[in-house]
Design a protein around this motif. Structure first.
Motif, PDB file in Angstrom:
ATOM      1  N   SER A  19       1.458  -9.575 -10.186  1.00 43.43           N
ATOM      2  CA  SER A  19       0.141  -8.951 -10.226  1.00 43.43           C
ATOM      3  C   SER A  19      -0.319  -8.668  -8.808  1.00 43.43           C
ATOM      4  O   SER A  19       0.051  -9.370  -7.864  1.00 43.43           O
ATOM      5  CB  SER A  19      -0.867  -9.837 -10.965  1.00 43.43           C
ATOM      6  N   ALA A  20      -1.126  -7.619  -8.672  1.00 46.33           N
ATOM      7  CA  ALA A  20      -1.618  -7.207  -7.356  1.00 46.33           C
ATOM      8  C   ALA A  20      -2.752  -6.207  -7.533  1.00 46.33           C
ATOM      9  O   ALA A  20      -2.995  -5.708  -8.633  1.00 46.33           O
ATOM     10  CB  ALA A  20      -0.494  -6.572  -6.538  1.00 46.33           C
ATOM     11  N   ALA A  21      -3.404  -5.884  -6.427  1.00 50.46           N
ATOM     12  CA  ALA A  21      -4.460  -4.870  -6.456  1.00 50.46           C
ATOM     13  C   ALA A  21      -3.862  -3.472  -6.595  1.00 50.46           C
ATOM     14  O   ALA A  21      -4.376  -2.630  -7.326  1.00 50.46           O
ATOM     15  CB  ALA A  21      -5.310  -4.958  -5.195  1.00 50.46           C
ATOM     16  N   THR A  22      -2.734  -3.235  -5.905  1.00 48.22           N
ATOM     17  CA  THR A  22      -2.087  -1.918  -5.920  1.00 48.22           C
ATOM     18  C   THR A  22      -0.579  -2.096  -5.985  1.00 48.22           C
ATOM     19  O   THR A  22      -0.027  -2.954  -5.294  1.00 48.22           O
ATOM     20  CB  THR A  22      -2.430  -1.123  -4.640  1.00 48.22           C
ATOM     21  N   VAL A  23       0.076  -1.265  -6.817  1.00 50.11           N
ATOM     22  CA  VAL A  23       1.538  -1.288  -6.880  1.00 50.11           C
ATOM     23  C   VAL A  23       2.039   0.150  -6.892  1.00 50.11           C
ATOM     24  O   VAL A  23       1.644   0.956  -7.738  1.00 50.11           O
ATOM     25  CB  VAL A  23       2.059  -2.035  -8.123  1.00 50.11           C
ATOM     26  N   LEU A  24       2.925   0.438  -5.946  1.00 49.02           N
ATOM     27  CA  LEU A  24       3.610   1.725  -5.895  1.00 49.02           C
ATOM     28  C   LEU A  24       4.944   1.553  -6.601  1.00 49.02           C
ATOM     29  O   LEU A  24       5.743   0.695  -6.220  1.00 49.02           O
ATOM     30  CB  LEU A  24       3.840   2.167  -4.452  1.00 49.02           C
ATOM     31  N   VAL A  25       5.179   2.350  -7.631  1.00 55.45           N
ATOM     32  CA  VAL A  25       6.433   2.316  -8.366  1.00 55.45           C
ATOM     33  C   VAL A  25       7.260   3.512  -7.909  1.00 55.45           C
ATOM     34  O   VAL A  25       6.800   4.650  -7.968  1.00 55.45           O
ATOM     35  CB  VAL A  25       6.194   2.392  -9.893  1.00 55.45           C
ATOM     36  N   VAL A  26       8.472   3.241  -7.436  1.00 52.46           N
ATOM     37  CA  VAL A  26       9.381   4.299  -6.989  1.00 52.46           C
ATOM     38  C   VAL A  26      10.475   4.431  -8.032  1.00 52.46           C
ATOM     39  O   VAL A  26      11.174   3.459  -8.340  1.00 52.46           O
ATOM     40  CB  VAL A  26       9.986   3.965  -5.609  1.00 52.46           C
ATOM     41  N   TYR A  27      10.598   5.636  -8.594  1.00 49.87           N
ATOM     42  CA  TYR A  27      11.597   5.879  -9.624  1.00 49.87           C
ATOM     43  C   TYR A  27      12.894   6.369  -9.008  1.00 49.87           C
ATOM     44  O   TYR A  27      12.902   6.989  -7.943  1.00 49.87           O
ATOM     45  CB  TYR A  27      11.072   6.912 -10.632  1.00 49.87           C
ATOM     46  N   SER A  87      12.208   0.600  -7.404  1.00 44.60           N
ATOM     47  CA  SER A  87      11.548  -0.484  -6.683  1.00 44.60           C
ATOM     48  C   SER A  87      10.052  -0.501  -6.956  1.00 44.60           C
ATOM     49  O   SER A  87       9.483   0.489  -7.413  1.00 44.60           O
ATOM     50  CB  SER A  87      11.791  -0.360  -5.174  1.00 44.60           C
ATOM     51  N   LEU A  88       9.461  -1.655  -6.646  1.00 45.24           N
ATOM     52  CA  LEU A  88       8.016  -1.844  -6.732  1.00 45.24           C
ATOM     53  C   LEU A  88       7.530  -2.317  -5.379  1.00 45.24           C
ATOM     54  O   LEU A  88       8.150  -3.194  -4.769  1.00 45.24           O
ATOM     55  CB  LEU A  88       7.665  -2.908  -7.778  1.00 45.24           C
ATOM     56  N   GLN A  89       6.426  -1.740  -4.900  1.00 46.79           N
ATOM     57  CA  GLN A  89       5.828  -2.160  -3.639  1.00 46.79           C
ATOM     58  C   GLN A  89       4.388  -2.557  -3.935  1.00 46.79           C
ATOM     59  O   GLN A  89       3.550  -1.698  -4.196  1.00 46.79           O
ATOM     60  CB  GLN A  89       5.909  -1.040  -2.612  1.00 46.79           C
ATOM     61  N   ALA A  90       4.131  -3.849  -3.914  1.00 45.94           N
ATOM     62  CA  ALA A  90       2.816  -4.383  -4.277  1.00 45.94           C
ATOM     63  C   ALA A  90       2.045  -4.796  -3.036  1.00 45.94           C
ATOM     64  O   ALA A  90       2.621  -5.278  -2.070  1.00 45.94           O
ATOM     65  CB  ALA A  90       2.981  -5.576  -5.208  1.00 45.94           C
ATOM     66  N   SER A  91       0.720  -4.630  -3.090  1.00 48.08           N
ATOM     67  CA  SER A  91      -0.122  -5.057  -1.977  1.00 48.08           C
ATOM     68  C   SER A  91      -1.490  -5.494  -2.499  1.00 48.08           C
ATOM     69  O   SER A  91      -1.910  -5.095  -3.579  1.00 48.08           O
ATOM     70  CB  SER A  91      -0.291  -3.919  -0.960  1.00 48.08           C
ATOM     71  N   GLY A  92      -2.144  -6.312  -1.703  1.00 47.42           N
ATOM     72  CA  GLY A  92      -3.476  -6.763  -2.053  1.00 47.42           C
ATOM     73  C   GLY A  92      -3.490  -7.932  -3.016  1.00 47.42           C
ATOM     74  O   GLY A  92      -3.585  -7.754  -4.215  1.00 47.42           O
TER      75      GLY A  92
END
Length: 170
Positions: free
Chosen positions: A80-88, A97-102
């Protein structure tokens, strides 16, 4: 905690150090420390479930950005996170990949981790947590600036002023 209690607690760990869900005997003097994380890795083909307050999709670069109370589940692993960028993956609907932040929180079985950021390479089964990382296994805890988790191997490496707290229990 007395030394006798510490040795009583640590002796069984020395015998099972290679097994999943064990902690190292003591902090190392090097910059990194090995530890375990998670019980099993979900197959890369296991569906990934994502919920969030908002979603923005970019068809040109093959990404999707989830924002607000993001919760991602794959098997028994939850992130879980505030923001997650999902790269397909290119020309695919599968996630690369998933890039989570916050305020990132990750849990797998009885293990949990918190950090400022997390990068998860789905195929490689590698999660890199950065920024004030706290990893817990029951009442045992480890902190550091960077923790790299190899979900396939069920191990993790911590670095950046590592501190470990081991509970002896009674």
């Amino acid at each position: 905690m007395t030394r006798a209690k510490m040795f009583k607690f640590l002796a069984p760990l020395a015998l099972t150090m290679v097994a999943a869900l064990t902690l190292p005997l003591a902090p190392t003097s090097a910059l990194a420390q090995e530890l375990a994380f998670g019980s099993t890795r979900p197959s890369p083909d296991t569906p990934v479930s994502v919920s969030a307050d908002a979603l923005s999709v970019n068809q040109e670069d093959g990404t999707a950005t989830f924002t607000g109370n993001v919760v991602i589940e794959q098997g028994d692993m939850i992130l879980s996170a505030a923001t997650v960028l999902v790269v397909y993956k290119e020309d695919s609907q599968k996630i690369a990949s998933l890039q989570a932040s916050g305020g990132v929180t990750m849990a797998s079985g009885k293990d949990a981790a918190e950090a400022q950021n997390a990068d998860y390479d789905i195929d490689a089964g590698i999660v890199v947590l950065t920024g004030n990382v706290l990893l817990t296994q029951g009442e045992n805890a480890i902190t550091g600036e960077k923790v790299t988790i190899d979900i396939d191997a069920g191990t993790a490496t911590a670095g950046g002023r590592v501190r470990t707290t081991l509970q002896t229990g009674n």
